[in-house]
Design a protein around this motif. Structure first.
Motif, PDB file in Angstrom:
ATOM      1  N   TYR A 109       0.769  -1.313  -0.141  1.00 18.59           N
ATOM      2  CA  TYR A 109      -0.040   0.056  -0.036  1.00 18.59           C
ATOM      3  C   TYR A 109       0.908   1.323   0.067  1.00 18.59           C
TER       4      TYR A 109
ATOM      5  N   PRO B 261       1.506   6.795   6.722  1.00 18.57           N
ATOM      6  CA  PRO B 261       1.137   6.658   8.023  1.00 18.57           C
ATOM      7  C   PRO B 261       0.621   7.584   8.941  1.00 18.57           C
TER       8      PRO B 261
ATOM      9  N   HIS C 100      -3.309   2.711   9.761  1.00 21.46           N
ATOM     10  CA  HIS C 100      -3.344   1.789  10.619  1.00 21.46           C
ATOM     11  C   HIS C 100      -4.665   1.421  11.380  1.00 21.46           C
TER      12      HIS C 100
ATOM     13  N   LEU D 129      -7.186   1.131   9.402  1.00 19.95           N
ATOM     14  CA  LEU D 129      -8.128   0.507   8.317  1.00 19.95           C
ATOM     15  C   LEU D 129      -7.531  -0.680   8.108  1.00 19.95           C
TER      16      LEU D 129
ATOM     17  N   GLY E 167      -6.785  -4.112   5.421  1.00 18.33           N
ATOM     18  CA  GLY E 167      -6.065  -4.172   4.308  1.00 18.33           C
ATOM     19  C   GLY E 167      -6.638  -3.782   3.080  1.00 18.33           C
TER      20      GLY E 167
ATOM     21  N   GLN F  46      -7.107  -0.171   3.202  1.00 14.52           N
ATOM     22  CA  GLN F  46      -5.626   0.467   2.840  1.00 14.52           C
ATOM     23  C   GLN F  46      -5.502   0.478   1.296  1.00 14.52           C
TER      24      GLN F  46
ATOM     25  N   PRO G 204       0.183  -1.162  14.536  1.00 16.37           N
ATOM     26  CA  PRO G 204      -0.934  -1.740  13.895  1.00 16.37           C
ATOM     27  C   PRO G 204      -0.905  -2.711  13.091  1.00 16.37           C
TER      28      PRO G 204
ATOM     29  N   ALA H   8      -2.409  -4.244  10.550  1.00 20.98           N
ATOM     30  CA  ALA H   8      -2.696  -4.361   9.046  1.00 20.98           C
ATOM     31  C   ALA H   8      -1.626  -3.803   8.228  1.00 20.98           C
ATOM     32  N   THR H   9      -0.627  -2.908   8.779  1.00 14.73           N
ATOM     33  CA  THR H   9       0.286  -2.120   7.939  1.00 14.73           C
ATOM     34  C   THR H   9       1.639  -2.775   8.434  1.00 14.73           C
ATOM     35  N   GLN H  10       2.645  -3.229   7.198  1.00 13.46           N
ATOM     36  CA  GLN H  10       3.630  -3.799   7.682  1.00 13.46           C
ATOM     37  C   GLN H  10       4.701  -2.572   7.646  1.00 13.46           C
ATOM     38  N   ILE H  11       4.406  -1.470   6.913  1.00 15.82           N
ATOM     39  CA  ILE H  11       5.351  -0.282   6.814  1.00 15.82           C
ATOM     40  C   ILE H  11       5.508   0.416   7.998  1.00 15.82           C
ATOM     41  N   THR H  12       4.373   0.555   8.820  1.00 17.24           N
ATOM     42  CA  THR H  12       4.573   1.372  10.150  1.00 17.24           C
ATOM     43  C   THR H  12       5.290   0.752  11.043  1.00 17.24           C
TER      44      THR H  12
END
Lengths: 387, 234
Positions: free
Chosen positions: A90, A94, A134, A136, A138, A141, B216, B218-222
């Protein structure tokens, strides 16, 4: 006229040389191939995130990249190409809300926010505009990421394994949305995936990529019907690949000797030589079981073979059977209720049958089928001008 | 309580922190975002004040700011034995902490986010101000606080380059030393208390900044953007 994205690039990478040549119009082209085949690098070259060694990338009349002998080099920076890019993870910012993410390419004006809100609304996310990434899911996003890519107003959007981290139902919905979006806005979409189901779910045209090159490109149905070679057939997940010997050629049939049985196959565009050993595949959905007490269909007298059921299991859409025919295992897939009266149990002897058109002979030699719509190679065009 | 020393310390720290920020951030950006030959040598030189004895730093500064140095002879900048010399000493010792912390935070910003911003039409300047710096914000603030606290506590080099003139160049740490030497323990106690309190609040703040936010799922980036405290002492 709709612009056309034209790519013709070369780039040496660590483990292979990327040689890509294709065109995309307002449609969804799937770049399909194993990981490490150079699909992502191709997208990066189009977006300007990676510089090819040589070649040309153009969108309509705009040259995005050009480096060729005797021509002025052009290499637009990514921000001036404005090619929408949807990343696998995505890549949402952030520290910004969904709305701020979508508004990022639009600037800070009130109008920018309004437009961003419209795009979020189009992706069914207006109610989540103030959420941070974060907060939301996947799928949500990825919708934000698509809205953000749309905000660049580019006619080109590149999807780099964009949906591969998502659950199947979410993915199915996004695929449907993507097809609708493409049609609605006349977008040029390149969709990179190593997942066969994804490729079939979105693509109408597919390019099979292997080791940095396109093995075959064409409409999905055509590529499935006539794989350019055995490798393409294999990566497309063709089941029931068989080897047989050509024992006769007719007006519209090729006769094959397969394990001592004489079977009829469709005559391929390039007929094989008599006596040659060929590879063919039979689609699992197009093999029928024969009811012993019912009349045979027209074609069954050609390709009627005895088999023994080895294994049976329920599939996602069709019921699956594995049947031993002579020495070889064939896969069969059929609707759940098709053979309700037949008593399908492992160990039972059955008769199978298939239409000659269902037996597709694959060209043995590796030669890429070129895109029918592509231009003639450039040296030919230039020859006329310089001479 | 030695009020002139207290106010002078505040003044020196304020100036020093400003310069630590203004000089340290570009250096940290450069080190985090580019690779150039001899980078390790440059980084090592920048970190040297962390481990050198204060007297060595003081001696170098005496050479740099004293008669015969280019700074004095060519630019006519004469600050030795005045309070700006204390600022210079504080900057030199505080800078490595700022650079370390900011560099780690900047290097932790996912380059894919910057790539994404590029495809979205952002200029490099906009990427730095809207994406990179905000995402590295906590590490940068931590660096400023650490550098500023180190500047406030600077003693040895300051003693050598300011000359310890009470009321004119005497900072709080030096004043404490003087008070102990003169056996004015009441004075010393109070000043020690003030210094300890300031140091405690500063460190506590940095730890707050470095505490991982709820990650979080859901996000791998953060998850990658968290400033790793261990990266500071690499």
């Amino acid at each position: 006229m709709q612009p056309r994205l034209s790519v013709d690039i070369t780039r040496r990478l660590d483990h292979l040389t990327l040689r890509m040549q294709f065109q995309v119009e307002a449609e969804i082209l799937v770049l399909f191939g194993p990981s490490g085949a150079g699909k992502t690098q191709t997208l990066q070259a189009i977006a300007g995130l990676m510089t090819p060694d040589e070649g040309m990338i153009s969108l309509g009349d705009t040259v995005l990249f050009r480096r060729r002998q005797g021509e002025t080099p052009i290499n637009l920076p990514p921000r001036r190409r404005r090619v929408g890019y949807v990343f696998q993870h995505y890549a949402l910012f952030p520290h910004m809300t969904a709305l701020e993410n979508v508004a990022f390419p639009l600037g800070n004006s009130a109008q920018a926010r309004r437009r961003a809100y419209e795009l979020l609304d189009r992706m069914h996310l207006a109610h989540l505009a103030q959420r941070k990434p974060h907060e939301l899911s996947g799928g949500q996003q990825q919708r934000v990421a698509i809205a953000r890519a749309l905000a660049t107003d580019s006619p080109v959007i590149l999807f780099d394994e964009s949906f591969s981290a998502l659950d199947q139902p979410v993915r199915d919905r996004l695929h449907a949305d993507l097809r609708a979006l493409q049609a609605e806005r006349g977008l040029i979409v390149i969709y990179v995936t190593h997942n066969l189901d994804d490729a079939f779910a979105v693509g109408r045209r597919i390019a099979i990529v292997r080791e940095g090159q396109i093995e075959q490109i064409g409409p999905l149905a055509e590529v499935c019907r006539y794989p350019a070679n055995v490798r393409v057939a294999r990566v497309l997940g063709m089941a029931n690949l068989i080897t047989a010997q050509v024992i006769g050629i007719d007006l519209d049939r090729v006769w094959l000797d397969w394990q001592g049985w004489r079977i009829a196959a469709a005559l391929p565009p390039q007929p094989p030589a008599l006596g040659a050993t060929v590879t063919a595949f039979i689609r699992p959905e197009e093999i029928w079981l024969v009811y012993p007490d019912r009349p045979l269909t027209r074609f069954a007298d050609h390709n009627l073979l005895p088999g023994r059921i080895v294994e049976q299991w329920p599939g996602r859409r069709l019921f699956q059977l594995r049947i031993a025919v002579g020495e070889i295992m064939l896969e069969i897939a059929h609707p759940y209720t098709a053979y309700a009266d037949l008593g399908i149990t492992a160990g039972n002897e059955v008769q199978i049958s298939f239409h000659p058109e269902s037996v597709v002979i694959v060209p043995a030699a590796s030669h890429a089928t070129h895109d029918l719509r592509s231009h003639p190679p450039d040296h030919i065009r230039h020859a006329g001008i310089s001479g | 309580m030695n009020w002139p020393a207290f106010w002078l310390s505040l003044q020196v720290t304020a100036f020093a922190t400003f310069f630590i920020f203004v000089i340290g951030l570009p250096i940290a950006l450069l080190l985090a975002r580019t690779a150039f030959p001899g980078q390790i040598v440059v980084e090592t030189l920048l970190m040297l004040p962390l481990i050198l004895p204060p007297s060595v730093i003081g001696y170098y500064l005496l050479l740099a700011l004293g008669r015969g140095s280019p700074i004095v002879e060519w630019f006519q900048i004469r600050i030795l034995f005045s309070w700006p010399a204390a600022v210079v000493a504080a900057v030199v010792v505080g800078l490595p902490l700022m650079i370390q912390s900011s560099k780690a935070a900047l290097a932790n910003v996912d380059p894919r986010l910057e790539q994404a911003a590029r495809t979205l039409g952002a200029s490099e300047l906009r990427i730095i101000t809207r994406i990179t710096l905000p995402l590295a914000r906590r590490g940068i603030v931590a660096g400023i606080v650490l550098g500023g606290a180190r500047a406030l506590g600077e003693f040895g080099a300051t003693l050598m380059v300011t000359g310890n003139i009470p009321g004119r160049t005497q900072t709080l740490p030096v004043a404490i030393y003087d008070a102990v030497q003169a056996q004015r323990y009441a004075d010393a106690n109070l000043m020690v208390l003030v210094m300890t309190a300031v140091a405690f609040v500063g460190l506590w703040w940095v730890r707050q900044l470095e505490r991982p936010r709820p990650v979080p799922v859901a996000t791998q980036i953060t998850t990658q953007e968290e400033t790793d405290a261990t990266a500071l002492v690499r």
